[in-house]
Design an enzyme around this catalytic site. Structure first.
Site, PDB file in Angstrom:
ATOM      1  N   ASN A   1     -35.280  32.704 -97.450  1.00 54.54           N
ATOM      2  CA  ASN A   1     -33.822  32.774 -97.360  1.00 54.54           C
ATOM      3  C   ASN A   1     -33.292  34.197 -97.237  1.00 54.54           C
ATOM      4  O   ASN A   1     -32.138  34.393 -96.883  1.00 54.54           O
ATOM      5  CB  ASN A   1     -33.189  32.084 -98.567  1.00 54.54           C
ATOM      6  CG  ASN A   1     -33.793  32.533 -99.869  1.00 54.54           C
ATOM      7  OD1 ASN A   1     -34.978  32.312-100.120  1.00 54.54           O
ATOM      8  ND2 ASN A   1     -33.002  33.186-100.703  1.00 54.54           N
TER       9      ASN A   1
ATOM     10  N   ALA B   1     -31.037  21.208-102.855  1.00 56.48           N
ATOM     11  CA  ALA B   1     -32.425  21.672-102.822  1.00 56.48           C
ATOM     12  C   ALA B   1     -32.861  22.220-104.185  1.00 56.48           C
ATOM     13  O   ALA B   1     -34.045  22.145-104.534  1.00 56.48           O
ATOM     14  CB  ALA B   1     -32.608  22.729-101.738  1.00 56.48           C
ATOM     15  N   THR B   2     -31.939  22.766-104.948  1.00 58.65           N
ATOM     16  CA  THR B   2     -32.320  23.273-106.276  1.00 58.65           C
ATOM     17  C   THR B   2     -32.898  22.142-107.117  1.00 58.65           C
ATOM     18  O   THR B   2     -33.969  22.288-107.736  1.00 58.65           O
ATOM     19  CB  THR B   2     -31.091  23.872-106.993  1.00 58.65           C
ATOM     20  OG1 THR B   2     -30.573  24.935-106.193  1.00 58.65           O
ATOM     21  CG2 THR B   2     -31.466  24.402-108.363  1.00 58.65           C
TER      22      THR B   2
ATOM     23  N   CYS C   1     -26.026  45.790-106.684  1.00 54.05           N
ATOM     24  CA  CYS C   1     -25.971  47.001-107.491  1.00 54.05           C
ATOM     25  C   CYS C   1     -25.453  46.673-108.874  1.00 54.05           C
ATOM     26  O   CYS C   1     -25.731  47.339-109.835  1.00 54.05           O
ATOM     27  CB  CYS C   1     -25.092  48.030-106.784  1.00 54.05           C
ATOM     28  SG  CYS C   1     -24.035  49.031-107.784  1.00 54.05           S
TER      29      CYS C   1
ATOM     30  N   ALA D   1     -28.264  19.568 -97.772  1.00 62.18           N
ATOM     31  CA  ALA D   1     -27.318  19.204 -96.702  1.00 62.18           C
ATOM     32  C   ALA D   1     -26.455  20.389 -96.283  1.00 62.18           C
ATOM     33  O   ALA D   1     -26.132  20.543 -95.108  1.00 62.18           O
ATOM     34  CB  ALA D   1     -26.436  18.041 -97.154  1.00 62.18           C
TER      35      ALA D   1
HETATM   36  C1  LIG Z   1     -29.996  27.310-100.526  1.00 65.45           C
HETATM   37  C2  LIG Z   1     -31.385  27.196-100.933  1.00 65.45           C
HETATM   38  C3  LIG Z   1     -31.747  26.466-102.070  1.00 65.45           C
HETATM   39  C4  LIG Z   1     -30.716  25.811-102.957  1.00 65.45           C
HETATM   40  O1  LIG Z   1     -30.129  24.708-102.329  1.00 65.45           O
HETATM   41  P1  LIG Z   1     -28.888  23.991-103.001  1.00 65.45           P
HETATM   42  O2  LIG Z   1     -28.709  22.766-102.178  1.00 65.45           O
HETATM   43  O3  LIG Z   1     -27.752  24.936-102.901  1.00 65.45           O
HETATM   44  O4  LIG Z   1     -29.235  23.683-104.405  1.00 65.45           O
HETATM   45  C5  LIG Z   1     -33.082  26.370-102.385  1.00 65.45           C
HETATM   46  N1  LIG Z   1     -34.014  26.980-101.640  1.00 65.45           N
HETATM   47  C6  LIG Z   1     -33.710  27.684-100.549  1.00 65.45           C
HETATM   48  C7  LIG Z   1     -34.785  28.329 -99.759  1.00 65.45           C
HETATM   49  C8  LIG Z   1     -32.381  27.841-100.171  1.00 65.45           C
HETATM   50  O5  LIG Z   1     -32.095  28.576 -99.112  1.00 65.45           O
END
Ligand SMILES: *Cc1c(COP(=O)(O)O)cnc(C)c1O
Length: 506
Positions: A159, A79-80, A332, A208
């Site tokens: 998240n 997702a990144t 922290c 995934a």
């Molecule tokens: C985990 C997450 C990502 C990053 O996803 P990856 O597949 O680890 O790169 C991006 N956005 C949200 C909201 C996430 O929870």
């Protein structure tokens, strides 16, 4: 290799999910069998065509999960990358139309950071503030849109807090103004129904490993409307309709496809299961005082709870619960007194935000585990609150010095008891000639600083009050190899000690 890890209960499904065994089986088959041999772009032989068929099958399953057309999916490393491709790719592709994008302060770093990069390169970014409940209102979005706005990026479910946005309402605002809307659905895809057409969005990110699939693969769904405007971030072979070059990872994508398939079959069942676990967990925590639930009562991600515990320090709380794997809302050690930007943007007070836990249940957790987790949390909080209970009473030879506050993320109370100098030695000022008989601390602070307190407690006994030789923050930081970010807390320790000595000298 994994033996000793299985002792703690995994309750961090918002960070990643364990692989579903059925997904693992599909991946191993592809990885070790003939299907994994060929390059899916090799159309000249059966190995390549078989691999391509595996990819297409996965595309069908993933597309079905979000009611998309298969040709509109672009596989990425997660997702990144999907977020980066959406934000940077669309902004660059539309640069000649205008250079304004809109996002929210509560987005994932995978959206915030690309937006900051755009800002550095001359784009203007409007950072929306959520309402107190964490939601972005259609009105605030409408007010932020300008004639030169090209893209809005708002996540489906957060998240950290699990707050779910009304994407359809936000998409309607964007449509009206002919602005593209990207939505990061990494958190929600396994837990909530998603229909890209019904939502009316243009781009959607998936991962995934947030849906019981493998790490390292994800996808960006790109609507046919947005497609012509999306500029690739990388070049090298024209794969994925020119949007993302590189040989596709057949086994990863096969696993992603099977994970999507399983989610489609089980999503409603999974969601009911994890919400039941949340209810069990909440019920078991009934007796715990001074806690605040940050997750939304109604618009929530199933299975995720966010709790702030008043009067304890976040890192110590995590350290006191080795039996459960959860995430803290604050680090922290990342920066002193700078807890979660998401919680802060949502208006959660710093003293609460710094001691926030995110607990996210998953498909394979049980009711017993939810009860155990609550019991572990309960006793850890009781123990930590006890450590900050008021110390030895003043008047019985104890002198107290205090520094810091819960707001600052650390509060230190130092208690000193002195012993008068032996008779005959006593000078004009008897207090100055006395020595330290005992030193005790009551503190709300992180484990690293607590170790310093424990050592000072031993070291100072017997020292003359006029020259206690405590050392100072820089000495302690060096001796205990503490990062520079801890200096603020060490200064509080010094202040508390000095105040206790001053009280004793009076
Ligand atoms: C985990 C997450 C990502 C990053 O996803 P990856 O597949 O680890 O790169 C991006 N956005 C949200 C909201 C996430 O929870």
């Amino acid at each position: 290799m994994s033996g000793h890890l299985s002792l703690s209960i995994f309750l961090d499904h918002a960070s990643t999910t364990p692989l579903d065994p059925a997904v693992g089986a599909v991946m191993v088959e592809v990885l070790q069998g003939p299907l994994g041999i060929g390059n899916p772009s090799s159309s000249t032989h059966e190995y390549g065509r078989a691999a391509a068929a595996v990819i297409e099958q996965a595309r069908v399953e993933i597309a079905r999960l979000i009611n998309a057309d298969t040709q509109d999916l672009v596989f990425t490393s997660g997702a990144t990358e999907a977020d980066n491709l959406a934000v940077l790719g669309l902004a660059r592709g539309r640069a000649h139309q205008g250079r304004h994008v809109v996002t929210a302060r509560t987005e994932h770093k995978a959206v915030l950071d690309p937006c900051k990069q755009l800002e550095k390169r001359g784009w203007q970014v409007s950072w929306l503030e959520p309402a107190r409940d964490g939601r972005i209102t259609a009105e605030s979005l409408a007010a932020a849109l300008r004639d030169d706005t090209q893209l809005v990026s708002i996540m489906h479910a957060n998240n950290e807090t699990g707050v779910v946005q009304d994407i359809a309402a936000l998409a309607a605002v964007c449509r009206e103004r002919a602005v593209f809307l990207h939505c990061d659905a990494a958190q929600s895809a396994a837990r909530l129904p998603i229909d890209v057409h019904a939502l009316g969005i243009d781009l959607l990110s998936l991962s995934a490993h947030k849906m019981y699939g493998p790490k390292g693969v994800g996808a960006l769904w790109v609507s046919p409307r947005a497609r012509p405007w999306l500029e690739p971030l990388m070049w090298g072979g024209g794969h994925e309709r020119g949007l993302r070059p590189g040989t596709l990872a057949t086994h990863q994508i096969a696993g992603f496809g099977e994970a999507a398939n399983r989610v489609r079959e089980r999503r409603d069942h999974d969601a009911a299961h994890v919400e039941h676990l949340v209810a069990v967990f909440r019920e078991a925590l009934q007796g715990l005082k001074d806690i605040v639930w940050n997750d939304h009562p109604q618009f929530r991600l199933p299975g995720l709870v966010s709790i702030s515990v008043l009067g304890v320090e976040g890192e110590s709380l995590i350290a006191a619960m080795p039996g459960i794997a959860v995430s803290s809302g604050a680090a922290c050690d990342s920066a002193v007194g700078e807890p979660s930007y998401v919680l802060r943007a949502q208006g959660v007070a710093p003293e609460l935000a710094q001691s926030t836990l995110r607990i996210s249940f998953g498909r394979f957790n049980s009711e017993v585990e939810a009860q155990q987790a609550a019991a572990i949390l309960h006793s850890a909080v009781a123990e930590l609150r006890d450590r900050d209970a008021p110390g030895p009473p003043a008047g019985e030879g104890w002198h107290m010095g205090m520094a810091g506050s819960l707001r600052e993320g650390a509060r230190i109370r130092a208690y000193l008891r002195t012993r008068p100098a032996p008779a005959g030695e006593s000078a004009a000022e008897p207090a100055a000639a006395s020595s330290i008989e005992a030193l005790e601390f009551r503190a709300v602070t992180c484990p690293a600083v607590r170790a310093v307190l424990d050592e000072l407690q031993r070291r100072c006994v017997g020292r003359p009050l006029a020259d206690p030789a405590f050392g100072g923050p820089r000495d302690w930081a060096r001796e205990f190899a503490l990062p520079i970010e801890k200096l603020g807390r060490l200064l509080l320790v010094e202040d508390a000690l000095r105040a206790a000595v001053a009280a004793a000298l009076k």
